[in-house]
Design a protein around this motif. Structure first.
Motif, PDB file in Angstrom:
ATOM      1  N   HIS A  22      -0.730   5.931   1.841  1.00 47.58           N
ATOM      2  CA  HIS A  22      -0.009   6.117   0.584  1.00 47.58           C
ATOM      3  C   HIS A  22       0.449   7.569   0.477  1.00 47.58           C
ATOM      4  O   HIS A  22      -0.148   8.456   1.084  1.00 47.58           O
ATOM      5  CB  HIS A  22      -0.920   5.806  -0.613  1.00 47.58           C
ATOM      6  N   ARG A  69       3.678   5.796  -3.418  1.00 46.83           N
ATOM      7  CA  ARG A  69       4.402   5.056  -2.369  1.00 46.83           C
ATOM      8  C   ARG A  69       3.352   4.492  -1.430  1.00 46.83           C
ATOM      9  O   ARG A  69       2.556   5.252  -0.858  1.00 46.83           O
ATOM     10  CB  ARG A  69       5.328   5.989  -1.595  1.00 46.83           C
ATOM     11  N   SER A  70       3.354   3.176  -1.285  1.00 42.00           N
ATOM     12  CA  SER A  70       2.394   2.509  -0.403  1.00 42.00           C
ATOM     13  C   SER A  70       3.146   1.933   0.785  1.00 42.00           C
ATOM     14  O   SER A  70       4.087   1.155   0.608  1.00 42.00           O
ATOM     15  CB  SER A  70       1.674   1.390  -1.157  1.00 42.00           C
ATOM     16  N   PHE A  71       2.749   2.324   1.985  1.00 35.88           N
ATOM     17  CA  PHE A  71       3.409   1.856   3.199  1.00 35.88           C
ATOM     18  C   PHE A  71       2.829   0.500   3.581  1.00 35.88           C
ATOM     19  O   PHE A  71       1.619   0.326   3.613  1.00 35.88           O
ATOM     20  CB  PHE A  71       3.224   2.869   4.328  1.00 35.88           C
ATOM     21  N   THR A  72       3.708  -0.456   3.862  1.00 36.04           N
ATOM     22  CA  THR A  72       3.288  -1.806   4.197  1.00 36.04           C
ATOM     23  C   THR A  72       3.333  -2.014   5.707  1.00 36.04           C
ATOM     24  O   THR A  72       3.811  -1.153   6.456  1.00 36.04           O
ATOM     25  CB  THR A  72       4.200  -2.850   3.528  1.00 36.04           C
ATOM     26  N   LYS A  88       8.260   0.293   1.942  1.00 37.88           N
ATOM     27  CA  LYS A  88       7.385   1.029   1.042  1.00 37.88           C
ATOM     28  C   LYS A  88       7.448   0.399  -0.349  1.00 37.88           C
ATOM     29  O   LYS A  88       8.530   0.098  -0.840  1.00 37.88           O
ATOM     30  CB  LYS A  88       7.802   2.496   0.951  1.00 37.88           C
ATOM     31  N   VAL A  90       6.918   1.147  -4.198  1.00 39.22           N
ATOM     32  CA  VAL A  90       6.898   2.329  -5.056  1.00 39.22           C
ATOM     33  C   VAL A  90       6.597   1.897  -6.478  1.00 39.22           C
ATOM     34  O   VAL A  90       7.270   1.028  -7.036  1.00 39.22           O
ATOM     35  CB  VAL A  90       8.247   3.097  -4.992  1.00 39.22           C
ATOM     36  N   VAL A 128      12.785   0.606   0.395  1.00 42.42           N
ATOM     37  CA  VAL A 128      11.916   0.806  -0.762  1.00 42.42           C
ATOM     38  C   VAL A 128      12.012  -0.407  -1.683  1.00 42.42           C
ATOM     39  O   VAL A 128      13.096  -0.891  -1.985  1.00 42.42           O
ATOM     40  CB  VAL A 128      12.302   2.087  -1.542  1.00 42.42           C
TER      41      VAL A 128
END
Length: 144
Positions: A22, A69-72, A88, A90, A128
């Motif tokens: 994140h 921001r969370s990276f998937t 990401k 958001v 995003v």
């Protein structure tokens, strides 16, 4: 290693959110960001003062906003050099009355897709997905 106060905050903030990687951005007088990696029950924080400043805002009731921001694991697109870019998620909150007030998808989209100077719309960043922020239970944080 974050302080116990920061650990309680990160545990509450990231509870049930997908992903291990994140980027937390705190907006007070100046924007500050840090990478946060979830490692089981612990966290690796690139710049601990960012999380500590958020702790202070929540303790003192200061004005602030948080974007996470969370990276998937999903691939958004591939760069010309062949590198994959993850999608990401958001989401965001504002700090009010020692609490995190969730912002919805539309508020996040408007905040990120409007030119601050002109008020004109700008296209969303590729990869995003703006999403509703969940409610965050800060009971343990305020008890630390």
């Amino acid at each position: 290693m974050p302080s116990s106060h920061a650990h309680a905050l990160l545990s509450a903030l990231l509870n049930d959110l997908p992903g291990e990687h994140h980027v937390l951005t705190l907006h007070t007088r100046h924007a500050m960001s840090t990478a946060v990696e979830r490692r089981g029950e612990d966290f690796a924080v690139e710049h601990p003062p960012v999380v500590e400043r958020l702790c202070d805002a929540l303790t003192d009731g200061g004005a602030a906003a948080v974007v996470l921001r969370s990276f998937t694991d999903q691939l958004s697109h591939t760069l010309p050099d062949g590198a994959g870019v993850p999608a990401k998620l958001v989401r965001g909150w504002r700090v009010a009355d020692r609490d995190l007030v969730p912002l919805d998808e539309a508020q996040m989209f408007d905040a990120h897709c409007t030119d601050a100077a002109s008020g004109e719309p700008i296209p969303p960043e590729r990869g995003v997905v703006y999403t509703d922020a969940p409610a965050v239970d800060l009971t343990v944080f305020h008890g630390t």
